[in-house]
Design a protein around this motif. Structure first.
Motif, PDB file in Angstrom:
ATOM      1  N   SER A 103      43.923  43.993  45.148  1.00 43.66           N
ATOM      2  CA  SER A 103      44.383  44.002  46.541  1.00 43.66           C
ATOM      3  C   SER A 103      43.883  45.280  47.200  1.00 43.66           C
ATOM      4  CB  SER A 103      45.919  43.971  46.601  1.00 43.66           C
ATOM      5  OG  SER A 103      46.453  45.178  46.058  1.00 43.66           O
ATOM      6  N   ASP A 104      43.954  45.330  48.514  1.00 46.53           N
ATOM      7  CA  ASP A 104      43.531  46.526  49.236  1.00 46.53           C
ATOM      8  C   ASP A 104      44.377  47.731  48.840  1.00 46.53           C
ATOM      9  OD1 ASP A 104      41.502  45.242  50.586  1.00 46.53           O
ATOM     10  OD2 ASP A 104      42.738  44.750  52.328  1.00 46.53           O
ATOM     11  N   GLY A 107      43.315  48.957  45.531  1.00 49.93           N
ATOM     12  CA  GLY A 107      42.046  49.661  45.692  1.00 49.93           C
ATOM     13  C   GLY A 107      42.230  51.060  46.245  1.00 49.93           C
ATOM     14  N   ARG A 108      43.119  51.207  47.223  1.00 46.55           N
ATOM     15  CA  ARG A 108      43.352  52.533  47.825  1.00 46.55           C
ATOM     16  C   ARG A 108      43.957  53.496  46.810  1.00 46.55           C
ATOM     17  NH1 ARG A 108      45.236  49.552  52.321  1.00 46.55           N
ATOM     18  NH2 ARG A 108      47.407  50.217  52.017  1.00 46.55           N
ATOM     19  N   GLU A 111      41.192  54.669  44.488  1.00 52.73           N
ATOM     20  CA  GLU A 111      40.356  55.671  45.147  1.00 52.73           C
ATOM     21  C   GLU A 111      41.056  57.027  45.194  1.00 52.73           C
ATOM     22  OE1 GLU A 111      39.591  53.817  48.885  1.00 52.73           O
ATOM     23  OE2 GLU A 111      37.862  52.672  48.136  1.00 52.73           O
ATOM     24  N   PHE A 120      35.996  44.480  44.382  1.00 45.52           N
ATOM     25  CA  PHE A 120      36.928  43.394  44.683  1.00 45.52           C
ATOM     26  C   PHE A 120      36.211  42.064  44.440  1.00 45.52           C
ATOM     27  CE2 PHE A 120      38.098  47.033  47.227  1.00 45.52           C
ATOM     28  CZ  PHE A 120      39.490  47.059  47.219  1.00 45.52           C
ATOM     29  N   ARG A 123      37.684  38.833  46.352  1.00 45.18           N
ATOM     30  CA  ARG A 123      37.558  38.933  47.806  1.00 45.18           C
ATOM     31  C   ARG A 123      36.096  38.857  48.235  1.00 45.18           C
ATOM     32  NH1 ARG A 123      38.296  44.630  50.538  1.00 45.18           N
ATOM     33  NH2 ARG A 123      36.154  44.723  49.750  1.00 45.18           N
ATOM     34  N   ASP A 124      35.228  39.619  47.545  1.00 42.31           N
ATOM     35  CA  ASP A 124      33.818  39.650  47.922  1.00 42.31           C
ATOM     36  C   ASP A 124      33.164  38.285  47.736  1.00 42.31           C
ATOM     37  OD1 ASP A 124      34.225  42.281  48.458  1.00 42.31           O
ATOM     38  OD2 ASP A 124      33.230  43.040  46.662  1.00 42.31           O
ATOM     39  N   ASN A 146      30.808  48.016  55.524  1.00 43.53           N
ATOM     40  CA  ASN A 146      31.635  47.391  56.548  1.00 43.53           C
ATOM     41  C   ASN A 146      30.804  46.930  57.736  1.00 43.53           C
ATOM     42  OD1 ASN A 146      33.981  47.755  55.097  1.00 43.53           O
ATOM     43  ND2 ASN A 146      34.393  49.759  55.984  1.00 43.53           N
TER      44      ASN A 146
END
Length: 219
Positions: A103-104, A107-108, A111, A120, A123-124, A146
């Motif tokens: 999930s985002d 991922g955060r 990082e 991801f 998702r990708d 992005n």
């Protein structure tokens, strides 16, 4: 020259597929999983496969995890275990840690703890397939960032025989044709006088909007 050494933590569908592909590319791969069945499946396929608790600091120390060029954390069913494995790898001094995120938010967090690259896969791939379904002439689609995308477009009959100068994709639409995949050869960095024909594939770089406008114009 020393072979690159990878460790893959988590040998589920994604981790095992990644590990096998790294082996096919000629690298040395250590697979780690807490499930005996997954380790047995990879036995004899990878350089080494080990059944161990991926959240045990002593396991990483005994395996010399810090000596690997890259560690991929492919744990998919347990976000907490994924984060803890990443922390332990960073604390052990691993040069490069790549981790799969579900999930985002996951991922955060990865990082924030210093993971060099977060991926991801679901998702990708979902984004990629959506674009392929939405555009019949789009053969492949990869999001570079992005803002920018690399895409493969089949050459329609309408523009067959035209030069890149005549198409003028950069001036008119902002996207650049960086290669032409022809039957039997690939032209990289084609000149303005190179021509495209049906059965050729154009490789473009630009934003989604640029590529979409170009695609609409040539059909």
């Amino acid at each position: 020259m020393k072979k690159m050494q990878y460790a893959v933590i988590g040998l589920g569908r994604f981790g095992s597929s990644l590990a096998k592909e790294l082996m096919s590319l000629g690298y040395e791969v250590l697979g780690i999983d807490k499930r005996e069945a997954n380790v047995d499946d990879m036995s004899g396929v990878l350089t080494h496969s080990v059944q161990a608790d991926w959240n045990d600091e002593d396991v990483y120390r005994s395996l010399g995890i810090r000596n690997f060029d890259c560690v991929v954390i492919a744990i998919s069913e347990d976000i907490q275990a994924s984060i803890l494995a990443a922390i332990l790898c960073k604390e052990q001094g691993v040069k490069k840690v790549v981790a799969k995120a579900m999930s985002d938010l996951h991922g955060r967090v990865l990082e924030k703890i210093g993971v060099e690259r977060v991926i991801f896969p679901e998702r990708d791939m979902g984004v990629r397939v959506a674009h392929l379904l939405a555009s019949p002439s789009l053969l492949d689609y990869i999001e570079l960032s992005n803002h920018y995308t690399i895409a493969e477009l089949a050459v329609p009959s309408r523009i067959s025989g035209k030069t890149l100068r005549e198409l003028n994709s950069r001036e008119k639409f902002g996207c650049t044709i960086v290669a032409i995949n022809k039957p039997g050869e690939v032209i990289v960095s084609p000149s303005a006088e190179d021509r495209v024909y049906e059965k050729d594939v154009m490789v473009l770089i630009g934003t989604n909007q640029m590529i979409e406008r170009f695609e609409q114009a040539i059909h």
